[in-house]
Design an enzyme around this catalytic site. Structure first.
Site, PDB file in Angstrom:
ATOM      1  N   GLU A   1      -8.208   1.240  -8.913  1.00 51.40           N
ATOM      2  CA  GLU A   1      -9.405   1.624  -8.171  1.00 51.40           C
ATOM      3  C   GLU A   1      -9.257   3.026  -7.592  1.00 51.40           C
ATOM      4  O   GLU A   1      -8.200   3.395  -7.070  1.00 51.40           O
ATOM      5  CB  GLU A   1      -9.672   0.611  -7.054  1.00 51.40           C
ATOM      6  CG  GLU A   1      -9.848  -0.809  -7.576  1.00 51.40           C
ATOM      7  CD  GLU A   1     -10.509  -1.738  -6.581  1.00 51.40           C
ATOM      8  OE1 GLU A   1     -10.669  -1.342  -5.414  1.00 51.40           O
ATOM      9  OE2 GLU A   1     -10.882  -2.849  -6.989  1.00 51.40           O
TER      10      GLU A   1
ATOM     11  N   LYS B   1       0.812  -1.216   0.000  1.00 49.34           N
ATOM     12  CA  LYS B   1       0.000   0.000   0.000  1.00 49.34           C
ATOM     13  C   LYS B   1       0.850   1.272   0.000  1.00 49.34           C
ATOM     14  O   LYS B   1       0.554   2.234  -0.707  1.00 49.34           O
ATOM     15  CB  LYS B   1      -0.933   0.002   1.220  1.00 49.34           C
ATOM     16  CG  LYS B   1      -2.005  -1.090   1.181  1.00 49.34           C
ATOM     17  CD  LYS B   1      -3.021  -0.853   0.081  1.00 49.34           C
ATOM     18  CE  LYS B   1      -4.156  -1.856   0.129  1.00 49.34           C
ATOM     19  NZ  LYS B   1      -3.755  -3.196  -0.311  1.00 49.34           N
TER      20      LYS B   1
ATOM     21  N   GLU C   1      -5.996   1.711  -4.924  1.00 49.99           N
ATOM     22  CA  GLU C   1      -5.069   0.605  -5.107  1.00 49.99           C
ATOM     23  C   GLU C   1      -5.164   0.113  -6.538  1.00 49.99           C
ATOM     24  O   GLU C   1      -6.085   0.474  -7.278  1.00 49.99           O
ATOM     25  CB  GLU C   1      -5.380  -0.549  -4.141  1.00 49.99           C
ATOM     26  CG  GLU C   1      -6.754  -1.172  -4.345  1.00 49.99           C
ATOM     27  CD  GLU C   1      -7.040  -2.301  -3.375  1.00 49.99           C
ATOM     28  OE1 GLU C   1      -6.105  -2.746  -2.693  1.00 49.99           O
ATOM     29  OE2 GLU C   1      -8.204  -2.734  -3.311  1.00 49.99           O
TER      30      GLU C   1
ATOM     31  N   GLU D   1      -5.331  12.898   6.858  1.00 51.97           N
ATOM     32  CA  GLU D   1      -5.548  12.858   5.416  1.00 51.97           C
ATOM     33  C   GLU D   1      -6.928  13.413   5.096  1.00 51.97           C
ATOM     34  O   GLU D   1      -7.787  13.541   5.972  1.00 51.97           O
ATOM     35  CB  GLU D   1      -5.392  11.444   4.862  1.00 51.97           C
ATOM     36  CG  GLU D   1      -6.426  10.458   5.335  1.00 51.97           C
ATOM     37  CD  GLU D   1      -6.187   9.062   4.770  1.00 51.97           C
ATOM     38  OE1 GLU D   1      -5.073   8.778   4.304  1.00 51.97           O
ATOM     39  OE2 GLU D   1      -7.133   8.248   4.816  1.00 51.97           O
TER      40      GLU D   1
ATOM     41  N   PHE E   1     -27.099 -11.799   6.214  1.00 47.47           N
ATOM     42  CA  PHE E   1     -26.236 -12.230   5.107  1.00 47.47           C
ATOM     43  C   PHE E   1     -25.215 -13.283   5.528  1.00 47.47           C
ATOM     44  O   PHE E   1     -24.122 -13.350   4.977  1.00 47.47           O
ATOM     45  CB  PHE E   1     -25.522 -11.026   4.478  1.00 47.47           C
ATOM     46  CG  PHE E   1     -26.452 -10.029   3.845  1.00 47.47           C
ATOM     47  CD1 PHE E   1     -26.859 -10.183   2.537  1.00 47.47           C
ATOM     48  CD2 PHE E   1     -26.933  -8.949   4.570  1.00 47.47           C
ATOM     49  CE1 PHE E   1     -27.734  -9.273   1.952  1.00 47.47           C
ATOM     50  CE2 PHE E   1     -27.799  -8.027   4.000  1.00 47.47           C
ATOM     51  CZ  PHE E   1     -28.202  -8.198   2.691  1.00 47.47           C
TER      52      PHE E   1
ATOM     53  N   ASN F   1      -5.324  -3.509  -8.614  1.00 46.34           N
ATOM     54  CA  ASN F   1      -5.458  -4.964  -8.559  1.00 46.34           C
ATOM     55  C   ASN F   1      -4.783  -5.555  -9.794  1.00 46.34           C
ATOM     56  O   ASN F   1      -5.208  -5.302 -10.924  1.00 46.34           O
ATOM     57  CB  ASN F   1      -6.934  -5.368  -8.518  1.00 46.34           C
ATOM     58  CG  ASN F   1      -7.559  -5.015  -7.185  1.00 46.34           C
ATOM     59  OD1 ASN F   1      -7.115  -5.474  -6.143  1.00 46.34           O
ATOM     60  ND2 ASN F   1      -8.574  -4.172  -7.221  1.00 46.34           N
TER      61      ASN F   1
ATOM     62  N   ASN G   1     -17.292  -3.843   2.451  1.00 46.59           N
ATOM     63  CA  ASN G   1     -16.235  -3.806   1.435  1.00 46.59           C
ATOM     64  C   ASN G   1     -16.334  -4.942   0.421  1.00 46.59           C
ATOM     65  O   ASN G   1     -15.406  -5.157  -0.361  1.00 46.59           O
ATOM     66  CB  ASN G   1     -14.842  -3.811   2.086  1.00 46.59           C
ATOM     67  CG  ASN G   1     -14.618  -2.601   2.977  1.00 46.59           C
ATOM     68  OD1 ASN G   1     -14.959  -1.482   2.592  1.00 46.59           O
ATOM     69  ND2 ASN G   1     -14.075  -2.813   4.162  1.00 46.59           N
TER      70      ASN G   1
END
Length: 666
Positions: free
Chosen positions: A275, A116, A288, A200, A348, A290, A235
């Site tokens: 992304e 990251k 990020e 941030e 879920f 992928n 997420n």
């Protein structure tokens, strides 16, 4: 071109890769665990190799076992799909050492984008927009205010060693920044023993939008537009679409060019996804990259006409991209619904078992309508507790977004699944939700719109009347069938009455039916008439009807004294009475539900990992009682209130069924 490739994966993505390889005339090799011996991807491949027990850490992600399967079959290249070993640089390096082609990016790109901090640094150096912030040591509240002002409010003040929301504050002005800094610092010190703080930019009205990139080994990189992935839960993406209903052409171009710049900076080749988080003013920030095929790639394929898996294989074989950026357009609109083996009515939670019925809607391909179902299961197959709960990815395409949504509604209503819990009702509910229909959603959509979880859909008056009219017409057909079978009367038309009372969702709807050879006219008590036509016959589980000129698709099942009807996310018990039966029904007492307040029931099929309490132990509300593992996830079951454990009925290692009694309380 390769003659044989091995797919180092399972389920729907293995099947997806096999389809493209077969289209290209390439032989395929599947690998499988004991749990997947009869899986669809095994059936589809030209060869299949067993690689171990059901657990992924003893089979699919054991590099040595996969390498042995490659040697055994003579595969020249490996497609990793997504998950498992797809972003594992050690696997890519192991292949390189043996001269096997990895159908994916170079090892260096996987390593750079997998970290990251490194990826954000590289993105910044490549001119990619990143979330503004200060990662250095902040001495005091005055400096925190100064930094916050430079970044621009609102800001997020975070503990460097944070987690679980501790040491985290949002500040909208100087006063909140000063107060938040000190509170976060104190909380971080007490929670983590580390009071370092960073600041941030806080992104408001966040949307998750990603850019699909494609690059070859000859320096050519292009972007295949964007995908909107804001409908997500914890997420986990649930619904994706392409293009995004939010972006304009200028923002799309800027995001695409920055994504390509990042790919070029790490010498990327193959398909990849960059992304971004995008705020309400269309400011976008890198999240990020992928370095693999994404689950949601079909929606991009449907609006561009490009087979991304085929392109990955061609790039890996050393071919140049056959298209340029100018060739990439946007044709129509596509939506993907992820069908999961999880029970939306139980928070879920994962659901496993046998698919006693699995009938996806028919796949269609025309210039006005496409239905595509990427799946890795079949009727009679088993949904295992060992792997990801995704069953299928249902996709629709149409010339515009409204038509694509309507096509998805019809496809979801037509999808028949029995034997396990699944999220079809929830997906249908989202398709009708005003915020989704308008395109006005953020990543907080599910959290905000379903704060108490999903409890099903309650149909509005118009929709309920349509269902009631259909039920009355179908019940008439069923009554005629019963009369014929009994042989009690030659003229069955005189035997079956015209007056009925339909009861659904707690509403009584008296109706009168006038039937003819073309269908039935159903007249409601207020004089409203609805024309119903269908070729449905008793015993059929799916009814496709026309009600007043509009299609209505119902899943039909028998229930005590009536029907179970499912449509548009609603699950209804519908009773169709004669007037006399309806009158008598008022006198039937309702059955009381069993009292389970002193029992801990297993909410899903799974494996007991750990029991945290003993018989006779007093527990507090929120205390962990035990841990159940299902589909790669550990679920901690906690006490809802204070109590004393009187009996324990399960132990670590036990396989448990839904609603099995784990603990009893005094």
């Amino acid at each position: 071109m390769f003659k044989k490739i091995l797919i180092a994966n399972r389920g729907e993505i293995a099947c997806r890769v096999i389809k493209s390889a077969q289209k290209m005339g390439i032989k395929t090799v599947a690998i499988y665990s004991d749990a997947d011996r009869n899986a669809l991807h095994v059936r589809m491949a030209d060869e299949a190799v067993r690689i171990g027990p059901p657990q992924a850490n003893q089979s699919y992600i054991v590099i040595d076992k996969v390498m042995e399967a490659i040697r055994k079959t003579g595969a020249e290249a490996v497609h990793p799909g997504y998950g498992f070993l797809s972003e594992n640089p050690r696997f890519a390096e192991a292949l390189r050492k043996e001269g096997i082609v990895f159908i994916g990016p170079p090892v260096g790109a996987i390593e750079a984008m997998g970290d990251k901090i490194t990826s954000k640094k590289l993105a910044d150096e490549a001119g990619v927009s990143t979330v503004p912030g200060h990662m250095g040591l902040i001495e005091d509240a005055d400096e925190a205010v100064k930094i916050s002002t430079e970044i621009g409010y609102p800001v997020m003040i975070k503990a460097s060693a944070g987690g679980g929301g501790k040491g985290m504050r949002i500040a909208w002005n100087d006063a909140e920044a000063r107060e938040g800094f000190q509170s976060s610092k104190n909380e971080a010190a007490s929670s983590f023993g580390d009071d370092r703080i960073f600041i941030e930019k806080f992104v408001t009205q966040p949307r998750h939008i990603e850019i699909q990139v494609l690059a070859d080994k000859h320096g050519n990189t292009l972007y295949l537009n964007e995908r909107e992935c804001s409908i997500q839960r914890r997420n986990q993406k649930v619904i994706e679409e392409a293009p995004s209903p939010f972006l304009d052409e200028a923002t799309r171009k800027a995001m695409g060019e920055q994504a390509c710049a990042l790919a070029a900076a790490v010498d990327y080749s193959s398909a990849g996804t960059v992304e971004f988080i995008v705020d309400g003013d269309k400011n976008f920030y890198f999240l990020e990259m992928n370095t693999r095929l994404q689950v949601e790639h079909p929606v991009t394929e449907l609006i561009t006409g490009i087979d991304i898996v085929e392109q990955m294989i061609r790039v890996a074989a050393g071919e140049k991209l056959s298209m340029t950026q100018d060739d990439i357009g946007i044709n129509g609109w596509s939506i993907e619904s992820r069908l999961y083996a999880e029970d939306p009515y139980r928070g879920f939670l994962p659901s496993i078992g046998r698919l006693t019925r699995y009938r996806p809607p028919a796949e269609l391909l025309s210039d006005k309508h496409i239905v595509r179902n990427d799946t890795g299961v079949y009727e009679g197959g088993e949904i295992s507790m060992y792997y990801d709960p995704m069953i299928a990815k249902l996709c629709t395409w149409a010339p515009d977004r409204a038509q694509a949504i309507e096509a998805m509604r019809v496809a979801l209503d037509s999808f028949e699944i029995e034997g396990i819990g699944h999220n079809l009702p929830f997906l249908s509910a989202v398709m009708d939700h005003p915020k989704f229909v308008s395109g006005d959603m953020t990543t907080a959509f599910i959290e905000e719109e379903y704060p108490g979880g999903f409890a099903g859909v309650e149909l509005d008056e118009t929709a309920l009347r349509r269902v009631a009219s259909a039920a009355a017409a179908m019940n008439r057909v069923a009554e005629i069938r019963r009369t014929r079978v009994s042989g009690r009367m030659d003229n069955h038309e005189r035997k079956v009455g015209t007056d009925w009372v339909v009861v659904a969702q707690g509403v009584e709807m008296p109706v009168t039916i006038q039937a003819d050879r073309e269908g039935a006219t159903v007249r409601h008590a207020d004089g409203t008439e609805m024309r119903v036509s269908s070729d449905w016959l008793p015993g059929q589980a799916l009814a496709k009807l026309d009600v007043d000129g509009s299609p209505l698709i119902l899943k039909i099942g028998r229930a005590t004294g009536g029907y179970r009807i499912r449509t548009r996310g609603a699950d209804l018990k519908v009773m169709v009475y004669t007037p006399r039966q309806a009158e008598m029904a008022h006198h039937i007492p309702e059955k009381a539900e069993a009292d389970t307040s002193k029992l801990l029931l297993c909410p899903m099929p799974g494996l007991m990992v750990k029991m945290d309490v003993e018989e006779g132990e007093a527990v507090e509300a929120g205390q962990a009682l035990c841990t159940i593992e299902a589909m790669k996830m550990e679920n901690i079951l906690r006490a809802e209130r204070k109590g004393v454990v009187s009996k324990i009925n399960a132990a670590a290692g036990d396989s448990l069924a839904v609603d099995e009694v784990i603990l009893e309380f005094e």
